[in-house]
Design a protein around this motif. Sequence first.
Motif, PDB file in Angstrom:
ATOM      1  N   ASP A   1      50.022 -87.693   8.167  1.00  9.14           N
ATOM      2  CA  ASP A   1      48.613 -87.586   8.239  1.00  9.14           C
ATOM      3  C   ASP A   1      48.049 -88.948   8.792  1.00  9.14           C
ATOM      4  O   ASP A   1      48.502 -90.093   8.117  1.00  9.14           O
ATOM      5  CB  ASP A   1      47.977 -87.465   7.064  1.00  9.14           C
ATOM      6  CG  ASP A   1      48.361 -85.925   6.138  1.00  9.14           C
ATOM      7  OD1 ASP A   1      47.811 -85.073   7.074  1.00  9.14           O
ATOM      8  OD2 ASP A   1      48.660 -85.802   5.274  1.00  9.14           O
TER       9      ASP A   1
ATOM     10  N   VAL B   1      35.673 -90.295   4.936  1.00 11.98           N
ATOM     11  CA  VAL B   1      37.128 -89.827   4.718  1.00 11.98           C
ATOM     12  C   VAL B   1      37.751 -90.296   3.344  1.00 11.98           C
ATOM     13  O   VAL B   1      36.876 -91.041   2.738  1.00 11.98           O
ATOM     14  CB  VAL B   1      38.258 -90.848   5.897  1.00 11.98           C
ATOM     15  CG1 VAL B   1      38.076 -90.108   7.225  1.00 11.98           C
ATOM     16  CG2 VAL B   1      38.027 -92.274   5.552  1.00 11.98           C
ATOM     17  N   GLU B   2      38.819 -89.840   2.827  1.00 12.17           N
ATOM     18  CA  GLU B   2      39.252 -90.178   1.399  1.00 12.17           C
ATOM     19  C   GLU B   2      40.286 -91.444   1.260  1.00 12.17           C
ATOM     20  O   GLU B   2      40.783 -91.684   2.609  1.00 12.17           O
ATOM     21  CB  GLU B   2      39.921 -88.840   0.777  1.00 12.17           C
ATOM     22  CG  GLU B   2      41.456 -88.680   1.606  1.00 12.17           C
ATOM     23  CD  GLU B   2      42.145 -87.530   0.921  1.00 12.17           C
ATOM     24  OE1 GLU B   2      42.230 -87.776  -0.284  1.00 12.17           O
ATOM     25  OE2 GLU B   2      42.486 -86.768   1.620  1.00 12.17           O
ATOM     26  N   ARG B   3      40.073 -92.202   0.356  1.00 13.80           N
ATOM     27  CA  ARG B   3      40.845 -93.321   0.174  1.00 13.80           C
ATOM     28  C   ARG B   3      42.326 -92.700  -0.151  1.00 13.80           C
ATOM     29  O   ARG B   3      42.565 -91.901  -0.966  1.00 13.80           O
ATOM     30  CB  ARG B   3      40.528 -94.025  -1.042  1.00 13.80           C
ATOM     31  CG  ARG B   3      39.210 -94.876  -0.878  1.00 13.80           C
ATOM     32  CD  ARG B   3      38.665 -95.611  -2.081  1.00 13.80           C
ATOM     33  NE  ARG B   3      37.345 -96.199  -1.866  1.00 13.80           N
ATOM     34  CZ  ARG B   3      37.194 -97.547  -1.422  1.00 13.80           C
ATOM     35  NH1 ARG B   3      38.322 -98.114  -1.588  1.00 13.80           N
ATOM     36  NH2 ARG B   3      36.081 -97.975  -1.329  1.00 13.80           N
ATOM     37  N   GLY B   4      43.156 -93.420   0.325  1.00 16.88           N
ATOM     38  CA  GLY B   4      44.480 -93.322   0.034  1.00 16.88           C
ATOM     39  C   GLY B   4      45.196 -91.828   0.379  1.00 16.88           C
ATOM     40  O   GLY B   4      46.155 -91.358  -0.098  1.00 16.88           O
ATOM     41  N   GLY B   5      44.666 -91.240   1.660  1.00 13.26           N
ATOM     42  CA  GLY B   5      44.989 -90.110   2.144  1.00 13.26           C
ATOM     43  C   GLY B   5      45.930 -90.001   3.236  1.00 13.26           C
ATOM     44  O   GLY B   5      46.144 -89.145   3.791  1.00 13.26           O
ATOM     45  N   TYR B   6      46.347 -91.179   3.908  1.00 12.50           N
ATOM     46  CA  TYR B   6      46.946 -91.117   5.162  1.00 12.50           C
ATOM     47  C   TYR B   6      48.056 -92.199   5.211  1.00 12.50           C
ATOM     48  O   TYR B   6      48.386 -93.053   4.430  1.00 12.50           O
ATOM     49  CB  TYR B   6      46.152 -91.851   6.027  1.00 12.50           C
ATOM     50  CG  TYR B   6      44.761 -91.022   6.512  1.00 12.50           C
ATOM     51  CD1 TYR B   6      44.865 -89.814   7.055  1.00 12.50           C
ATOM     52  CD2 TYR B   6      43.642 -91.270   5.333  1.00 12.50           C
ATOM     53  CE1 TYR B   6      43.403 -88.974   7.276  1.00 12.50           C
ATOM     54  CE2 TYR B   6      42.336 -90.636   5.449  1.00 12.50           C
ATOM     55  CZ  TYR B   6      42.455 -89.600   6.304  1.00 12.50           C
ATOM     56  OH  TYR B   6      41.390 -88.778   6.494  1.00 12.50           O
ATOM     57  N   ASP B   7      49.274 -91.450   5.960  1.00  8.53           N
ATOM     58  CA  ASP B   7      50.411 -92.017   6.037  1.00  8.53           C
ATOM     59  C   ASP B   7      50.376 -93.359   7.015  1.00  8.53           C
ATOM     60  O   ASP B   7      51.219 -94.109   7.062  1.00  8.53           O
ATOM     61  CB  ASP B   7      51.459 -91.127   6.611  1.00  8.53           C
ATOM     62  CG  ASP B   7      51.773 -89.834   5.584  1.00  8.53           C
ATOM     63  OD1 ASP B   7      52.266 -90.139   4.603  1.00  8.53           O
ATOM     64  OD2 ASP B   7      51.224 -89.086   6.018  1.00  8.53           O
TER      65      ASP B   7
ATOM     66  N   ALA C   1      42.788 -96.887   2.878  1.00  6.06           N
ATOM     67  CA  ALA C   1      43.035 -95.366   3.514  1.00  6.06           C
ATOM     68  C   ALA C   1      44.309 -95.033   3.419  1.00  6.06           C
ATOM     69  O   ALA C   1      44.665 -93.976   3.389  1.00  6.06           O
ATOM     70  CB  ALA C   1      42.207 -95.201   4.889  1.00  6.06           C
TER      71      ALA C   1
ATOM     72  N   ARG D   1      48.178 -94.443   2.385  1.00  4.12           N
ATOM     73  CA  ARG D   1      48.866 -93.905   0.816  1.00  4.12           C
ATOM     74  C   ARG D   1      49.741 -95.167   0.463  1.00  4.12           C
ATOM     75  O   ARG D   1      49.703 -96.347   1.123  1.00  4.12           O
ATOM     76  CB  ARG D   1      49.781 -92.597   1.185  1.00  4.12           C
ATOM     77  CG  ARG D   1      49.027 -91.523   1.317  1.00  4.12           C
ATOM     78  CD  ARG D   1      49.722 -90.313   1.903  1.00  4.12           C
ATOM     79  NE  ARG D   1      48.909 -89.186   1.670  1.00  4.12           N
ATOM     80  CZ  ARG D   1      49.090 -88.183   2.613  1.00  4.12           C
ATOM     81  NH1 ARG D   1      50.048 -88.136   3.519  1.00  4.12           N
ATOM     82  NH2 ARG D   1      48.410 -87.020   2.520  1.00  4.12           N
TER      83      ARG D   1
END
Length: 256
Positions: free
Chosen positions: A37, A99-105, A129, A131
């Motif tokens: 992501d 967008v969500e916090r902590g949702g991306y690689d 943002a 992970r």
Amino acid sequence: MSDPTRPRASLRTAVVWEVLQDALDRRVKATGRDSLDVLDTGGGSGNFAVPLARLGHRVTVVDPSPNALFALERRAAEAGVADRVKGVQGDAHGLFDVVERGGYDAVLCHGVLEYVDDPAEGVRNAVAALRSEGVLSVLAAGLGGAVLARALAGHFTEARQALRDPDGRWGTGDPVPRRFTAEQLTALVESAGLRVGAVHGVRVFADLVPGVLVDTEPGALDALLKLEAAAAELPAFHSVATQLHVLGETTDPAQA
């Protein structure tokens, strides 16, 4: 920036593309997932997002321009990756409104820090943002490249003004609000809690070489690409690069 899959445009993107692909490949291996992501802040019409989606990754592009997002949608559809690319209107300041916090690689922050009111906040939001294990790709305008370009064009007073100006601007007509040194960019990334994995100079020579030479001289494009790649990692050339690329990582890749 231009699509890194097009040969002539690769002069502007090849170094960044190679570093980014390597970082994402390592994340794929570390996570055991086939796709990642990715968040592309200020990603515009998808110059990086669409090629990343072609590799199988899921990419969310945040950009303030409706026109850019419309172009993104069209480009993704033409490339057959519309199901893996999502565009949302927003900016780095209000990133978590969309967008969500902590949702991306991985998070791309390309051509953003020059224009935001608070670059440190922009980097902090990009890191937030990610992970717990992830990669941040920062690309921004380099101070030295602008100074060199103004001087070579004969605008010596403007070149000196850029050196003196706290934002690296050469005058009121300068279209770029802010430029950075490699030290400033790495400090921003480290202050946000990431380890700097790599620093590269981008477009060290490409903007100084006449386009007609690259387009007409046999083998010139390939040779210039190899020269850019060879110089990109050398700190001596960071000070004259048009752009600077910093890769930040939340973990040591050797431990991933």
